[in-house]
Scaffold this motif. Structure first.
Motif, short mmCIF file in Angstrom:
data_model
loop_
_atom_site.label_atom_id
_atom_site.label_comp_id
_atom_site.label_asym_id
_atom_site.label_seq_id
_atom_site.Cartn_x
_atom_site.Cartn_y
_atom_site.Cartn_z
N ALA A 216 0.83 -1.21 0.00
CA ALA A 216 0.00 0.00 0.00
C ALA A 216 0.86 1.26 0.00
CB ALA A 216 -0.94 0.00 1.20
N VAL A 217 1.90 1.27 0.83
CA VAL A 217 2.78 2.43 0.89
C VAL A 217 3.56 2.59 -0.40
CG1 VAL A 217 4.75 3.47 2.09
CG2 VAL A 217 2.96 2.31 3.40
N SER A 220 1.29 4.08 -3.06
CA SER A 220 1.04 5.51 -2.85
C SER A 220 2.27 6.35 -3.18
CB SER A 220 0.61 5.76 -1.41
OG SER A 220 -0.55 5.03 -1.08
N ALA A 224 2.79 9.12 -6.17
CA ALA A 224 3.24 10.48 -5.83
C ALA A 224 4.48 10.87 -6.64
CB ALA A 224 3.52 10.59 -4.34
#
Length: 299
Positions: A216-217, A220, A224
């Motif tokens: 998940a990180v 993201s 970004a």
């Protein structure tokens, strides 16, 4: 800002933002499957669709999308059944797609070397309002799949055998990843070009993996990074008058180098924290313990 006074730059920045989100969103699954160069292969095949679009005097993006989808399905079939000579078949598919695109482009009345260059290396300032409509539709499809089916796609990309045991339709999901990658390539080709699109799908993910182990990180952070480099690269290309696609990819590589430099101290910090935590879990025997404290088990 001066850059926002022009309609073509407004479209360019919006297109860059969309590509910055969609490319890493599907790229994380390709990296997980160790198919980092799949986007590059699809880009070669999609060029035939661009040439066919010019030859038929229709939208090159839609035709390229259809051809890229067919090519991605063929790649998956080769991966499944081409055990011995699969690499040779893929090579012929890639190079044939590139050669076919160049030939069809030159046979068309509207095609030219200049048009070919804009699709090979990107020309974000030439994105038309019609192109934007296509980009919106295709990007929405990509995000719906990559986010809506993230658990299933992650399971398949992580371990196909485990996913099959749990009842997931592994082959269908693999095909879905391939088709989504093909759609992403055609979305991004006007921004970074067919020859560079694979870099934008892979490099932000590779950079995010340097500082994160969570899916998940990583997802993201990769998105970004994708948004940051596409917007920064597009703005830089406007003011410095350099190609947008190459500028975006070079910024992405710069971020990867930066994150790689940060990874070593971060890993040491994590190791130190783990060591400190393990110290608190050690079992110490009291110094005043006697033999009578022993517990014996008799049969």
């Amino acid at each position: 800002m001066e850059i926002l006074n022009y309609a073509f730059m407004q479209r360019a920045l919006i297109a860059a933002l969309i590509v910055g989100v969609t490319a890493p969103a599907i790229g994380i699954y390709l990296v997980q499957r160790r198919q980092a160069l799949m986007g590059d292969g699809i880009g070669h095949v999609a060029l035939t669709g661009v040439g066919l679009g010019f030859l038929l005097n229709t939208s090159p993006i839609w035709v390229a999308t259809a051809v890229a989808i067919v090519g991605s399905v063929v790649m998956e079939l080769i991966r499944w059944y081409g055990k011995t000579r699969g690499d040779l078949a893929l090579a012929m598919l890639f190079y044939g797609g590139m050669a076919g695109g160049v030939m069809l482009m030159n046979l068309s009345d509207a095609g030219s070397n200049a048009n070919l260059g804009t699709y090979l290396f990107g020309s974000i300032t030439t994105v038309s309002p019609q192109d934007m409509t296509t980009i919106y539709v295709l990007a929405a499809l990509v995000l719906a799949i990559t986010i809506g089916l993230r658990r299933q796609l992650f399971a398949v990309c992580q371990d196909e055998e485990f996913a099959r045991v749990t009842g997931l339709p592994v082959r269908l999901l693999n095909l879905l990843v391939a088709v989504t990658a093909a759609v992403t390539v055609t979305v991004a080709m006007r921004v970074v070009g067919l020859l560079l699109v694979s870099a934008l799908m892979v490099i932000p993910v590779a950079a995010a993996q340097q500082i994160s182990r969570s899916f998940a990180v990583t997802f993201s952070v990769a998105v970004a990074i994708g948004v940051a480099v596409t917007l920064t690269g597009t703005t830089t290309s406007y003011y410095v008058d350099v190609p947008s696609g190459a500028t975006i990819v070079l910024f992405a590589i710069g971020v990867f180098v930066l994150f790689t430099g940060l990874a070593a101290p971060l890993a040491k910090k994590r190791a130190r924290a783990a060591a400190e935590a393990s110290k608190g879990c050690t079992l110490e025997v009291p110094g005043d313990r006697t033999v009578a404290d022993d517990v014996s088990v008799t049969g």
